[in-house]
Design a protein around this motif. Structure first.
Motif, PDB file in Angstrom:
ATOM      1  N   SER A  48      -7.182   7.706  -7.086  1.00 43.40           N
ATOM      2  CA  SER A  48      -7.779   6.382  -6.874  1.00 43.40           C
ATOM      3  C   SER A  48      -9.033   6.217  -7.713  1.00 43.40           C
ATOM      4  CB  SER A  48      -8.115   6.182  -5.400  1.00 43.40           C
ATOM      5  OG  SER A  48      -6.929   6.191  -4.648  1.00 43.40           O
ATOM      6  N   ASP A 169      -1.911   1.271  -6.547  1.00 47.87           N
ATOM      7  CA  ASP A 169      -2.362   2.497  -5.881  1.00 47.87           C
ATOM      8  C   ASP A 169      -1.521   2.720  -4.630  1.00 47.87           C
ATOM      9  OD1 ASP A 169      -3.694   4.691  -4.966  1.00 47.87           O
ATOM     10  OD2 ASP A 169      -5.709   3.835  -5.197  1.00 47.87           O
ATOM     11  N   GLU A 170      -0.563   3.624  -4.725  1.00 49.89           N
ATOM     12  CA  GLU A 170       0.390   3.915  -3.648  1.00 49.89           C
ATOM     13  C   GLU A 170       1.046   2.652  -3.111  1.00 49.89           C
ATOM     14  OE1 GLU A 170      -0.382   7.060  -1.103  1.00 49.89           O
ATOM     15  OE2 GLU A 170      -2.198   7.737  -2.130  1.00 49.89           O
TER      16      GLU A 170
HETATM   17 MG    MG Z   1      -6.172   7.391  -3.157  1.00 44.31          MG
END
Ligand code: MG
Ligand code: ADP
Length: 737
Positions: A48, A169-170
């Protein structure tokens, strides 16, 4: 073509107590357009952190990141905002949709920040939502959608400005496997259309569908492999716009030029905050009620203040004629002005007339005061007033039997007569109808004083009394009753003063209504004095001048203060007042005027205190707004992070929150006015029932003032929360759960 190049990037987080934590070590990697990159690694490995750097959310790093030709390190804050708005699109694990906005508004947020027209926004959003398979959900709110649908909306939002790089992000972390596959397919399609898609995942299964897998461990890149099985799908790619935009045209065209100039408009900011306020209706209404109570009471206090002033000035106006100048002489001692009535003998009277006429001439006013016939304008008439505090045993006696002139058998009313007042030219007689006292004797039209024989007892005798006479007669109509008034003047050996006559009227207008005052016609009183052999001590204590207009009245009134007093209280000539010393006497307006100004001063003091008290309650309101808005900033931290991630400038965030306080002010002001109307009605009903008098007057501009006060207070209280919101760090806001 290289879309993103990262050279020697290190990221060090500053912790408390000057400690640091290095999250990224010497990252060197580059990506090309059309790639679908998976960044994998364990939790806490720095994925991240890297995404935030690439996305321009965090510019505190060393090394360089060149994204679509822009060196992020070299961009100013403003340019970074634009970069986020136009060059990158963010997709988050937890979708991060703004719950109070519709799907359409969520998707078009970045366009709203660029002040794009509604029509264009809808057109673009429809097109993009179509591509992610949600074309028919524009009007829904995020919480009406499933997880997979929410992520599609988030993707649509990331794509709306046609960015070159998509950072996810994911994106599938919160989705079940079937839905995850669908989302991955969409991301792949986007990559295949020529964009760079970088997604973070810790699922090997997800990674396996991407074109390239970059592995991070403890802040370092430990693996970077291409997927040989990855196939670009060129057929029917919904995200490609080849037929619409030929390659050359796309490059030669000045690209997305509107985006760089336009910013969030005030109207759009208001619209956004309106949605937010509607989402937390109860909270906002409760807060506004709180403020409204303060505002409503403020208006009531202003109404009271003006009501009391109006009441007094109406009362004053009802018995003082704006076209009559009243002159009296007072000594300048503190109480002297009210207790003494100094006589103005003939020499002094001539002197005053001369002085006034001199000044009228100087001012080129075509009007002169004269002593002459009674009906002409400018004539002097006389008044004699005396406070009976200087008299011993003033007694009013009355009898029901008009033939009984002895009064010994009659009722004795020993109440004090406070004042003897000759009836000034602007007093008239009240009439009594149906046993009730009539209202105020009114001035005749255009201010002509009432001085008709049938309206006041001229020469023919009779007394008028102030309204207090009713108490003495037990609310029985006293008019027509025979009354004997007798005084003995204290300290002076004068024979008993006696006057016997009927009560011919009631004066219910003056400030003296509540005390027993006797009103006697000047000529009649003079005749009574003469009868007693007192003619030498009888001289006017006031002079009345009738003028043709109110402005001349005011002019002459202003002269009075300038005329030096030449005679003392007994009419003897004074030696001139030495330089720098306060003169002993001065000429003034009537006692009513003086009392009037005293009351006016008093009311303005009362009024001001009332307003000050309500200002304190407004201060409480302001604190309340501040607390609520401050809490709203904390609640909406995530939303602020999202706004920043799609390119909102500090100014935009501030504007959204400031519009919110403006709306709070507007609502509070509006509710305050409604509250005030109800409150005033209740207070008015209570007061009129209890004391028969409700001194409340509105001025139209009170509402405007109330509205302005509400808005100003709300906006002032909103300043701090708004600037706090604007300063929030986007990375931390997004990290917040
Ligand atoms: Mg993360
Ligand atoms: P990942 O996304 O791979 O799970 P992160 O990039 O969020 O990991 O975090 C990498 C490391 O940096 C972690 O050890 C985390 O604790 C640390 N970190 C992240 N953000 C901060 C921050 N704001 N301050 C200090 N340390 C941070």
């Amino acid at each position: 073509m290289k879309k993103l190049e990262i050279y020697g990037v290190n990221k060090v987080y500053k912790l408390e107590n000057k400690q640091t934590f290095q999250a990224l070590y010497d990252i060197n990697v580059d990506f090309e357009e059309g790639e679908l990159v998976s960044i994998i690694g364990e939790s806490g490995s720095g994925k991240s952190t890297l995404m935030n750097l690439i996305g321009g959310l965090d510019s505190d790093f060393t090394g360089s990141i060149i994204a679509d030709g822009e060196n992020l390190k070299k961009l100013s804050e403003k340019e970074l905002d634009k970069y986020r708005k136009n060059k990158v699109g963010f997709v988050f694990q937890s979708f991060n949709l703004i719950s109070h906005l519709s799907i359409l508004d969520n998707v078009t947020l970045a366009l709203t920040l660029s002040n794009v027209s509604e029509k264009e926004k809808v057109a673009k959003a429809t097109k993009i939502l179509e591509r992610v398979g949600l074309a028919d959900q524009l009007k829904k709110k995020p919480n009406q959608l499933s997880g997979g649908q929410k992520q599609r909306v988030a993707i649509a939002r990331a794509l709306i400005n046609d960015p070159e790089i998509i950072i996810a992000d994911e994106p599938t972390g919160a989705l079940d496997s079937t839905t995850a596959v669908q989302i991955l397919e969409i991301l792949k399609e986007i990559a295949d259309s020529g964009k760079l898609v970088i997604m973070v995942t810790h699922s090997e299964k997800v990674a396996s569908v991407s074109s390239r897998v970059v592995e991070i461990s403890d802040g370092r890149i430990v693996g970077d492999r291409k997927n040989p099985k990855y196939k670009k799908n060129h057929a029917k790619n919904a995200f490609e716009e080849k037929e619409e935009k030929p390659q050359e045209a796309q490059e030669s065209k000045p690209k997305k030029n509107y985006k760089d100039k336009q910013n969030l408009s005030i109207w759009q900011a208001i619209r956004l905050s309106m949605h937010n306020m509607l989402a937390s209706k109860t909270k906002n209404i409760l807060m506004s009620i709180g403020v409204a109570i303060g505002i409503g009471s403020l208006i009531l206090m202003m109404c009271f203040s003006s009501g009391i002033t109006d009441f007094i000035s109406n009362t004053m106006n009802s018995y003082s004629n704006p076209r009559i100048v009243t002159i009296s002489k007072r000594s300048n001692s503190i109480m002297g002005g009210f207790t003494e009535f100094l006589t103005l003998k003939e020499d002094e009277e001539n002197y005053i007339v001369e002085e006034i006429n001199k000044r009228l001439e100087e001012d080129n006013i075509d009007f002169r005061v004269s002593k002459g016939t009674e009906t002409e304008k400018g004539n002097l008439s006389y008044g004699f007033n005396m406070f009976t505090a200087m008299l011993a045993d003033p007694v009013v006696k009355y009898t029901d039997d008009p033939t009984d002139m002895n009064f010994d058998k009659g009722n004795i009313l020993s109440s004090q007569i406070f004042l003897i007042y000759t009836t000034p030219p602007y007093y008239s007689q009240s009439t009594v109808a149906d046993g009730k006292l009539s209202t105020t004797p009114e001035l005749k039209e255009n201010g002509t004083p009432l001085r008709d024989a049938d309206e006041m007892p001229v020469g023919g005798g009779g007394f008028m009394f102030s309204r207090a006479i009713y108490d003495m007669f037990g609310e029985e109509n006293p008019v027509g009753k025979k009354v004997k008034i007798s005084f003995t003047i204290r300290g002076q050996e004068l024979p008993e003063f006696r006057a016997v006559d009927e009560i011919s009227g009631i004066v219910d207008t003056s400030v003296f209504s509540g005390i027993l005052a006797v009103y006697i016609d000047y000529d009649y009183l003079k005749a009574l004095f003469t009868e007693q052999g007192w003619q030498n001590m009888f001289a006017p204590t006031s002079l009345y001048i009738e003028t043709p207009s109110e402005s001349i009245t005011n002019k002459i009134n202003s002269y009075l203060a300038q005329i030096p007093v030449k005679y003392d209280g007994d009419g003897k000539e004074l030696s001139p007042t030495p330089e720098g010393e306060e003169p002993k006497y001065s000429y003034r307006g009537s006692i009513e005027d003086q009392l009037g100004s005293m009351f006016t001063n008093m009311t303005s003091v009362i009024g001001t205190s009332l307003v000050v008290i309500s200002c304190i309650s407004l201060l409480v309101s302001a604190m309340m707004i501040l607390v609520v808005l401050y809490m709203s900033v904390s609640e909406r931290t995530k939303e602020i992070g999202v706004l920043k991630s799609i390119g909102a400038r500090r100014k935009d965030i501030k504007r959204i929150f400031t519009s919110e306080s403006f709306l709070v002010g507007l609502l509070s002001g509006f509710m305050g006015i409604i509250f005030n109307l109800i409150l005033t009605l209740v207070v008015w009903l209570l007061l009129t029932n209890m004391i028969g008098l409700a001194p409340i007057s509105y001025r139209w501009w009170y509402f405007a003032v109330a509205m302005a006060v509400a808005i100003v207070i709300a906006m002032l209280s909103g300043l701090y929360p708004a600037s706090k919101a604007a300063k929030l760090d986007p990375v931390e806001s997004l990290r917040r759960e």
